[in-house]
Motif scaffolding. Structure first.
Motif, mmCIF file in Angstrom:
data_model
loop_
_atom_site.group_PDB
_atom_site.id
_atom_site.type_symbol
_atom_site.label_atom_id
_atom_site.label_comp_id
_atom_site.label_asym_id
_atom_site.label_seq_id
_atom_site.Cartn_x
_atom_site.Cartn_y
_atom_site.Cartn_z
ATOM 1 N N ILE A 89 0.860 -1.187 0.000
ATOM 2 C CA ILE A 89 0.000 0.000 0.000
ATOM 3 C C ILE A 89 0.895 1.235 0.000
ATOM 4 O O ILE A 89 1.597 1.505 0.968
ATOM 5 N N SER A 90 0.875 1.963 -1.106
ATOM 6 C CA SER A 90 1.737 3.146 -1.192
ATOM 7 C C SER A 90 1.024 4.343 -0.583
ATOM 8 O O SER A 90 -0.204 4.340 -0.414
ATOM 9 N N TYR A 91 1.793 5.359 -0.274
ATOM 10 C CA TYR A 91 1.240 6.597 0.276
ATOM 11 C C TYR A 91 0.193 7.169 -0.681
ATOM 12 O O TYR A 91 -0.909 7.536 -0.278
ATOM 13 N N SER A 92 0.531 7.200 -1.970
ATOM 14 C CA SER A 92 -0.389 7.857 -2.907
ATOM 15 C C SER A 92 -1.678 7.051 -3.085
ATOM 16 O O SER A 92 -2.759 7.609 -3.182
ATOM 17 N N LYS A 93 -1.571 5.705 -3.073
ATOM 18 C CA LYS A 93 -2.779 4.878 -3.179
ATOM 19 C C LYS A 93 -3.691 5.098 -1.970
ATOM 20 O O LYS A 93 -4.910 5.191 -2.098
ATOM 21 N N LEU A 94 -3.072 5.179 -0.803
ATOM 22 C CA LEU A 94 -3.872 5.341 0.406
ATOM 23 C C LEU A 94 -4.523 6.723 0.428
ATOM 24 O O LEU A 94 -5.697 6.875 0.787
ATOM 25 N N ARG A 95 -3.779 7.719 0.006
ATOM 26 C CA ARG A 95 -4.312 9.086 -0.026
ATOM 27 C C ARG A 95 -5.503 9.164 -0.997
ATOM 28 O O ARG A 95 -6.540 9.739 -0.682
ATOM 29 N N GLU A 96 -5.323 8.501 -2.118
ATOM 30 C CA GLU A 96 -6.393 8.468 -3.126
ATOM 31 C C GLU A 96 -7.657 7.789 -2.553
ATOM 32 O O GLU A 96 -8.774 8.271 -2.742
ATOM 33 N N ALA A 97 -7.421 6.691 -1.833
ATOM 34 C CA ALA A 97 -8.558 5.967 -1.237
ATOM 35 C C ALA A 97 -9.255 6.825 -0.185
ATOM 36 O O ALA A 97 -10.484 6.830 -0.077
ATOM 37 N N ILE A 98 -8.461 7.562 0.575
ATOM 38 C CA ILE A 98 -9.047 8.439 1.604
ATOM 39 C C ILE A 98 -9.922 9.497 0.929
ATOM 40 O O ILE A 98 -11.050 9.755 1.357
ATOM 41 N N LEU A 99 -9.398 10.089 -0.145
ATOM 42 C CA LEU A 99 -10.160 11.138 -0.827
ATOM 43 C C LEU A 99 -11.470 10.572 -1.403
ATOM 44 O O LEU A 99 -12.510 11.222 -1.348
ATOM 45 N N LEU A 100 -11.385 9.332 -1.906
ATOM 46 C CA LEU A 100 -12.581 8.682 -2.447
ATOM 47 C C LEU A 100 -13.636 8.471 -1.348
ATOM 48 O O LEU A 100 -14.806 8.822 -1.505
ATOM 49 N N CYS A 101 -13.185 7.932 -0.234
ATOM 50 C CA CYS A 101 -14.123 7.671 0.868
ATOM 51 C C CYS A 101 -14.627 8.977 1.479
ATOM 52 O O CYS A 101 -15.780 9.049 1.922
ATOM 53 N N ASN A 102 -13.765 9.996 1.517
ATOM 54 C CA ASN A 102 -14.214 11.309 2.006
ATOM 55 C C ASN A 102 -15.364 11.829 1.157
ATOM 56 O O ASN A 102 -16.331 12.381 1.668
ATOM 57 N N LYS A 103 -15.218 11.628 -0.128
ATOM 58 C CA LYS A 103 -16.243 12.112 -1.053
ATOM 59 C C LYS A 103 -17.596 11.457 -0.737
ATOM 60 O O LYS A 103 -18.636 12.111 -0.687
ATOM 61 N N GLU A 104 -17.526 10.142 -0.532
ATOM 62 C CA GLU A 104 -18.764 9.412 -0.230
ATOM 63 C C GLU A 104 -19.379 9.891 1.087
ATOM 64 O O GLU A 104 -20.573 10.172 1.158
ATOM 65 N N ARG A 105 -18.544 10.019 2.112
ATOM 66 C CA ARG A 105 -19.049 10.488 3.416
ATOM 67 C C ARG A 105 -19.637 11.885 3.306
ATOM 68 O O ARG A 105 -20.704 12.164 3.855
ATOM 69 N N GLU A 106 -18.928 12.745 2.587
ATOM 70 C CA GLU A 106 -19.394 14.128 2.421
ATOM 71 C C GLU A 106 -20.788 14.183 1.806
ATOM 72 O O GLU A 106 -21.640 14.953 2.234
ATOM 73 N N LEU A 107 -20.975 13.343 0.772
ATOM 74 C CA LEU A 107 -22.275 13.338 0.092
ATOM 75 C C LEU A 107 -23.378 12.807 1.001
ATOM 76 O O LEU A 107 -24.478 13.354 1.040
ATOM 77 N N ILE A 108 -23.066 11.743 1.731
ATOM 78 C CA ILE A 108 -24.074 11.195 2.650
ATOM 79 C C ILE A 108 -24.418 12.245 3.706
ATOM 80 O O ILE A 108 -25.583 12.470 4.029
ATOM 81 N N LYS A 109 -23.383 12.916 4.196
ATOM 82 C CA LYS A 109 -23.618 13.941 5.217
ATOM 83 C C LYS A 109 -24.467 15.080 4.644
ATOM 84 O O LYS A 109 -25.390 15.581 5.299
ATOM 85 N N LYS A 110 -24.152 15.454 3.434
ATOM 86 C CA LYS A 110 -24.895 16.549 2.809
ATOM 87 C C LYS A 110 -26.385 16.198 2.695
ATOM 88 O O LYS A 110 -27.253 17.006 3.048
ATOM 89 N N ILE A 111 -26.652 14.977 2.226
ATOM 90 C CA ILE A 111 -28.049 14.542 2.101
ATOM 91 C C ILE A 111 -28.712 14.521 3.472
ATOM 92 O O ILE A 111 -29.829 14.989 3.656
ATOM 93 N N SER A 112 -27.967 14.003 4.445
ATOM 94 C CA SER A 112 -28.526 13.926 5.788
ATOM 95 C C SER A 112 -28.845 15.317 6.330
ATOM 96 O O SER A 112 -29.911 15.544 6.904
ATOM 97 N N MET A 113 -27.925 16.259 6.119
ATOM 98 C CA MET A 113 -28.134 17.610 6.652
ATOM 99 C C MET A 113 -29.318 18.314 5.991
ATOM 100 O O MET A 113 -29.933 19.190 6.598
#
Lengths: 380, 263
Positions: free
Chosen positions: A158-182
């Motif tokens: 697991i490289s730094y850049s792969k993990l960072r990319e995965a974090i950004l992907l999951c952040n996006k999903e969480r952000e959208l769910i939060k937005k809908i919830s709010m």
């Protein structure tokens, strides 16, 4: 909205096949118990597919578990044992690894019983119960070990850049769910509780890119054309687990004339309040977000942080009544249900109804009576 | 100006009741065993109550159904849960009621209410038949006593034999072993009544019980339970003349306060 939830359903209907196909092509599948303590980012960064084992509500699965464990365990956890051993939930048959954050004796039971009775490789991941420096280090140690395990089963570093990319992907999903919830802070809410829960549940199983696309369409749809729901009593639904398939309580509340505007659960509802920041030490930042910043479930000591958060949600979402949905034998939730109503009444002037389920279909009648009475009183 | 007549119907697990309500109170009622066909019993109950009230069906302005079978009443205009209806009915009969204990065939409930008869909180036990009408039926059979005499006979004993099992099946075996040990039947009966009452009392302790307490449901006909509850709560307990019809009465009161149905 119906169109979008149907799109999700048809994606989920073919997802099993998609995963079988991906496995044939050499991808690995990592299942996990969806209590919010397993950083999916690590799985994604290793090139594997994460699957939250979020299914429940099924009495037959609970019954199947009775040959392997005594009755006095949480119904969701017993259902996982039933699913895992019988293969009644097909995802259990597709796992290369099953990660189980051990938050209490009930999740530990899933880990030990499946380890003993199946060929599934289990990764027990200890979650400490106090938020302090040593606990943080312990949790981070688990994250490190999980990363090593994911690398081992996938044969990928697991490289730094792969993990960072995965974090950004999951952040996006969480952000959208939060937005809908709010968006549900408005009265009436622009989507039903049932639809929100379906989206949240879908996010545990669906392909990430698909899910993000779908959530984006949901946001656009709601902003352009909100669902015209009547103004009705606003309900906060909270408890130990709200599993995919455990639809009785949500349906009964909305049929009895309540609008579920916010949910707070230990398992089954993805924690979407906190995103993971990106910096030099990504694993530490994952531990920070998944453990230190996460609003803890009932078994954390002291329980005050969770109850404070619930009161904050009641105020922020202008809630009229709290429905506390606990599963049989999850004693940590039962403990709080005895004293929380008093605080809730004093600090937010909101009443609370306690419901309990063992995923038994015969519970529906009495549950309906309780819910109808409670919502009738709120409406007065 | 037509007659202002309303009706309430309560389809319970063991028994069903209908109440016909006029402007000055109850005009007629009926009580029947629910049996296996709640829809039919609803019909029969309503017809019987109407006949006793000497009221034609067309004169009833609206009907509210309650009880676990409330959705099985095709002629009802509205459904309201039995918790809400018991509170309303008990408040009508005893306006100072602030707590209702309702023990029916299949579950037991404690309800607190405000001065208008609206529910403020409730607790309900439906996990098993423990301490319900069904439980007493089984125990009466085991003790070879009529259900209607069980309560009175229990009061003939000075003290009760402690009964620890509350599961209907286990309590029955416990009773059978106590009989085998030669314990007096009245003492066993008293023990059973005390055990049921303290179970209800513990459930009630979760709520803020205030006076007056009104006891409704079929089990309120049992003097043994009434006395045991009075000892535990340290206050007198109101018992309606016909405790089984309180839910149906509450339903009729809701029908009356909502006014005639839109036709």
């Amino acid at each position: 909205m119906k169109e979008l939830t149907e799109k999700l359903l048809s994606h989920l209907a073919t997802r099993e096949h998609e995963i079988i196909q991906a496995r044939r092509e050499g991808r690995k599948v990592v299942g996990y118990i969806p209590g919010g303590y397993l950083p999916e980012e690590i799985v994604i960064a290793a090139g594997a597919i994460p699957i939250g084992l979020v299914r429940g509500g099924d009495h037959s699965a609970v019954e199947l578990s009775s040959s392997y464990i005594c009755r006095w365990f949480d119904s969701f956890c017993r259902a996982q044992i039933g699913y895992g051993i019988s293969g009644l939930d097909p995802y259990y048959k597709l796992l290369d690894l099953l990660a189980i954050p051990i938050t209490d004796n009930h999740t530990r039971a899933i880990s030990d019983v499946l380890d003993y009775n199946t060929d599934i490789e289990i990764f027990p991941f200890g979650v400490p119960h106090m938020k302090e420096e040593s606990a943080f280090r312990y949790y981070l140690h688990g994250v490190n070990k999980f990363k090593e395990k994911a690398e081992e089963i996938t044969g990928t570093r697991i490289s730094y850049s792969k993990l960072r990319e995965a974090i950004l992907l999951c952040n996006k999903e969480r952000e959208l769910i939060k937005k809908i919830s709010m968006l549900r802070t408005s009265d009436p809410p622009p989507l039903s509780g049932k639809d929100f829960v379906a989206l949240n549940h879908g996010s545990f199983v669906a392909d990430k890119a698909f899910m993000i696309g779908l959530l984006e369409s949901v946001v656009t749809k709601i902003e352009e054309d909100p669902l015209r729901i009547q103004k009705r009593p606003r309900i906060l639904l909270t408890g130990s687990t709200l599993a995919m398939g455990d639809s009785t309580v949500v349906n009964l509340i909305e049929e009895a004339g309540g609008n579920i505007v916010i949910e707070e659960f230990a398992e089954g509802i993805r924690p979407y309040w906190e995103n993971v920041s990106t910096g030099s030490d990504l694993l530490a930042l994952l531990a920070e977000a998944y453990f230190m910043k996460r609003v803890p479930p009932a078994w954390f000591r002291p329980g005050r942080e969770r109850l404070d958060f619930l009161i904050e949600l009641v105020k922020r979402f202008k809630v009229d009544g709290v429905i506390w949905y606990q599963l049989m034998f999850r004693e940590s939730y039962k403990t709080e249900s005895y004293y929380f109503p008093k605080r809730l009444k004093e600090e937010a002037s909101v009443p609370m109804l306690v419901l309990e389920s063992d995923y038994d279909p015969s519970e529906a009648g009495p549950m309906q009576t309780r819910i109808e009475t409670f919502i009738y009183n709120l409406g007065k | 100006m037509g007659k202002r007549i309303y009706a309430g119907i309560d389809i319970g697990s063991l028994s069903s009741e209908a109440v016909i309500l006029g402007e000055n109170g109850i005009l007629g009622y009926s009580v029947r065993n629910t049996g296996a066909d709640p829809q039919r019993v609803a019909q029969e109950c309503m017809e019987e109550a109407l006949a006793r009230a000497n009221v034609a069906k067309e004169d009833v302005l609206s009907i509210v159904a309650t009880g676990y079978g409330r959705i099985r009443v095709p002629f009802a205009d509205r459904e309201i849960t039995e918790i809400t209806c018991h509170a309303k009915g008990a408040h009508f009969l005893f306006p100072e009621t602030r707590t209702v204990i309702d023990i029916g065939g299949q579950d037991s409930k404690v309800i607190t209410l405000d001065e208008r008869g609206a529910v403020t909180d409730f607790a309900m036990n439906d996990r098993c038949a423990a301490g319900t009408g069904r439980f007493l039926e089984v125990m009466a059979t085991a003790l070879e006593t009529k259900l209607s005499e069980l309560g009175q006979r229990s009061l003939e004993a000075k003290k009760g034999v402690p009964i620890s099992s509350m599961c209907t099946v286990f309590a029955e075996s416990e009773v059978i072993s106590l009989i085998a040990e030669g314990k007096r039947r009245e003492e066993i009966m008293r023990g059973l009544h005390e055990a049921i009452s303290s179970r209800v009392y513990r459930m009630a302790k979760k709520l803020r019980v205030k006076k007056e307490i009104t006891f409704t449901g079929g089990v309120a006909k049992n003097q043994g339970i009434v006395k045991a509850l009075e000892v535990l709560f340290k206050m007198p307990v109101n018992v309606p003349d016909e405790p089984q019809i309180v839910g149906a009465l509450g339903a009729a009161l809701y029908a009356r306060s909502a006014g005639p149905r839109a036709r």
